[in-house]
Motif scaffolding. Structure first.
Motif, short mmCIF file in Angstrom:
data_model
loop_
_atom_site.label_atom_id
_atom_site.label_comp_id
_atom_site.label_asym_id
_atom_site.label_seq_id
_atom_site.Cartn_x
_atom_site.Cartn_y
_atom_site.Cartn_z
N LYS A 31 0.82 -1.22 0.00
CA LYS A 31 0.00 0.00 0.00
C LYS A 31 0.85 1.27 0.00
CE LYS A 31 -3.66 2.40 2.59
NZ LYS A 31 -3.14 3.69 2.26
N ALA A 32 1.83 1.36 0.89
CA ALA A 32 2.65 2.57 0.99
C ALA A 32 3.39 2.83 -0.31
CB ALA A 32 3.63 2.45 2.16
N GLU A 33 3.91 1.78 -0.92
CA GLU A 33 4.65 1.93 -2.17
C GLU A 33 3.73 2.40 -3.30
OE1 GLU A 33 4.69 -0.67 -0.10
OE2 GLU A 33 6.70 -1.50 0.10
N ALA A 34 2.54 1.80 -3.37
CA ALA A 34 1.58 2.20 -4.40
C ALA A 34 1.15 3.64 -4.21
CB ALA A 34 0.36 1.27 -4.38
N ASP A 35 0.92 4.02 -2.97
CA ASP A 35 0.52 5.40 -2.68
C ASP A 35 1.63 6.38 -3.05
OD1 ASP A 35 -1.91 4.43 -1.82
OD2 ASP A 35 -1.47 4.68 0.32
N ASP A 36 2.88 6.01 -2.78
CA ASP A 36 4.01 6.88 -3.16
C ASP A 36 4.09 7.05 -4.67
OD1 ASP A 36 4.79 7.33 -0.55
OD2 ASP A 36 6.38 5.80 -0.57
N LEU A 37 3.94 5.95 -5.40
CA LEU A 37 3.99 6.03 -6.86
C LEU A 37 2.84 6.88 -7.40
CD1 LEU A 37 4.90 2.33 -7.76
CD2 LEU A 37 6.40 4.34 -7.90
N ASN A 38 1.67 6.70 -6.83
CA ASN A 38 0.51 7.47 -7.26
C ASN A 38 0.73 8.97 -6.98
OD1 ASN A 38 -2.23 7.03 -8.38
ND2 ASN A 38 -2.81 8.20 -6.56
N ARG A 39 1.31 9.28 -5.85
CA ARG A 39 1.62 10.68 -5.51
C ARG A 39 2.61 11.27 -6.51
NH1 ARG A 39 5.81 12.33 -3.16
NH2 ARG A 39 6.33 10.34 -2.24
N GLU A 40 3.59 10.47 -6.89
CA GLU A 40 4.57 10.94 -7.88
C GLU A 40 3.90 11.26 -9.22
OE1 GLU A 40 7.70 8.00 -7.97
OE2 GLU A 40 8.35 8.50 -5.93
N HIS A 41 2.84 10.56 -9.56
CA HIS A 41 2.11 10.87 -10.79
C HIS A 41 1.55 12.29 -10.74
CE1 HIS A 41 1.33 6.59 -12.56
NE2 HIS A 41 2.61 6.86 -12.40
N GLY A 42 1.21 12.75 -9.56
CA GLY A 42 0.75 14.14 -9.43
C GLY A 42 1.84 15.12 -9.81
N TYR A 43 3.08 14.81 -9.47
CA TYR A 43 4.20 15.67 -9.85
C TYR A 43 4.45 15.62 -11.35
CZ TYR A 43 5.08 16.48 -4.95
OH TYR A 43 4.94 16.87 -3.63
N VAL A 44 4.20 14.49 -11.97
CA VAL A 44 4.30 14.40 -13.42
C VAL A 44 3.33 15.39 -14.05
CG1 VAL A 44 3.81 12.90 -15.42
CG2 VAL A 44 5.14 12.02 -13.48
N LYS A 45 2.12 15.42 -13.55
CA LYS A 45 1.11 16.35 -14.08
C LYS A 45 1.55 17.80 -13.87
CE LYS A 45 -2.49 12.96 -13.52
NZ LYS A 45 -2.79 12.10 -12.41
N GLN A 46 2.19 18.08 -12.74
CA GLN A 46 2.68 19.43 -12.48
C GLN A 46 3.76 19.81 -13.49
OE1 GLN A 46 1.54 21.68 -10.01
NE2 GLN A 46 2.73 23.09 -11.25
N TYR A 47 4.69 18.92 -13.75
CA TYR A 47 5.72 19.18 -14.76
C TYR A 47 5.09 19.46 -16.12
CZ TYR A 47 10.05 17.99 -12.21
OH TYR A 47 11.12 17.99 -11.36
N LEU A 48 4.13 18.66 -16.51
CA LEU A 48 3.49 18.86 -17.81
C LEU A 48 2.79 20.20 -17.87
CD1 LEU A 48 2.13 15.24 -18.33
CD2 LEU A 48 4.02 16.33 -19.59
N TYR A 49 2.15 20.58 -16.80
CA TYR A 49 1.49 21.89 -16.72
C TYR A 49 2.52 23.01 -16.87
CZ TYR A 49 -0.98 25.84 -14.62
OH TYR A 49 -1.52 27.07 -14.38
N ASP A 50 3.61 22.90 -16.13
CA ASP A 50 4.65 23.92 -16.18
C ASP A 50 5.29 24.01 -17.57
OD1 ASP A 50 4.20 24.42 -13.48
OD2 ASP A 50 5.95 23.28 -12.80
N LEU A 51 5.58 22.87 -18.16
CA LEU A 51 6.20 22.85 -19.48
C LEU A 51 5.32 23.50 -20.54
CD1 LEU A 51 7.86 19.32 -19.43
CD2 LEU A 51 9.07 21.52 -19.64
N GLN A 97 13.87 23.80 -21.57
CA GLN A 97 14.88 22.73 -21.52
C GLN A 97 15.34 22.48 -20.08
OE1 GLN A 97 15.58 20.68 -23.88
NE2 GLN A 97 14.47 21.77 -25.48
N SER A 98 15.43 23.51 -19.28
CA SER A 98 15.81 23.35 -17.87
C SER A 98 14.75 22.55 -17.11
CB SER A 98 16.01 24.73 -17.24
OG SER A 98 16.30 24.59 -15.87
N LYS A 99 13.49 22.92 -17.29
CA LYS A 99 12.39 22.22 -16.62
C LYS A 99 12.31 20.77 -17.13
CE LYS A 99 9.64 23.67 -14.12
NZ LYS A 99 9.45 23.60 -12.65
N LEU A 100 12.51 20.58 -18.43
CA LEU A 100 12.47 19.24 -19.02
C LEU A 100 13.57 18.36 -18.42
CD1 LEU A 100 10.97 17.54 -21.20
CD2 LEU A 100 12.80 18.23 -22.78
N ALA A 101 14.76 18.93 -18.21
CA ALA A 101 15.86 18.16 -17.62
C ALA A 101 15.51 17.72 -16.19
CB ALA A 101 17.14 18.99 -17.63
#
Length: 185
Positions: A105-125, A136-140
């Motif tokens: 459970k904890a591992e799955a929840d951590d991975l799921n939380r990281e997906h939220g950061y993926v969405k943030q990166y995409l929004y920022d980009l 390019q800096s944000k992409l790196a």
């Protein structure tokens, strides 16, 4: 006197029906083509590794864009967003629940939380496509974080989950994952 009437409405409806049928077939064909590499993989974890590899190839293409190519960055970013959305949908609706069921459970929840950061990166980009250097800096930074996420899944978590599943359960999980992927393909 005999009059003949022509009903062009019937021809129009028939033509529209044929057009709709062709569009539906083309849409289904596109979905199958997008999902085919995942569906044809030997197992769910191998399919996800292939998707990870394809994602990194999209990063490569984005990194290779020139300063004067904001439209190309926009197009490639859209492709990356679509691929990541489908990938996240597969994982969040099949793999992570299976991890929770297997006591991870904890591992799955951590991975799921990281997906939220993926969405943030995409929004920022998306707001940086006109600013090549900032993009390019944000992409790196994004690539560094997503590589860590992928490595954790591929090297530690997915092998652990796979080891807990029977062969039948693993095959069922792969089928569920592919069905989920087709929904967004």
């Amino acid at each position: 006197m005999v009059t003949h009437t022509t009903h062009s409405g019937g021809s129009t409806l028939k033509g529209a029906g044929i057009g709709l049928g062709i569009a539906l077939i083309a849409g289904i064909g596109r979905k199958l083509a997008v999902q085919a590499p995942t569906a044809l993989a030997a197992s769910w974890d191998e399919a996800l590794k292939l998707e990870h590899k394809a994602t990194l190839e999209m990063f490569d293409k984005l990194e290779q864009t020139e300063e004067n190519e904001p439209r190309k960055r926009t197009f490639l970013l859209m492709k990356l967003k679509n691929a990541l959305a489908r990938h996240a949908f597969e994982e969040e609706n099949t793999i992570y629940p299976a991890m929770r069921d297997a006591g991870m459970k904890a591992e799955a929840d951590d991975l799921n939380r990281e997906h939220g950061y993926v969405k943030q990166y995409l929004y920022d980009l998306a707001s940086l496509v006109e600013d090549h250097l900032a993009f390019q800096s944000k992409l790196a930074s994004f690539r560094t974080d997503i590589l860590s996420h992928m490595s954790d899944e591929e090297e530690r978590l997915f092998p652990r989950l796979k080891g807990m599943l029977s062969e039948r359960s693993s095959k069922e999980l792969a089928a569920k994952m592919n069905r989920e992927g087709l929904k967004l393909a």
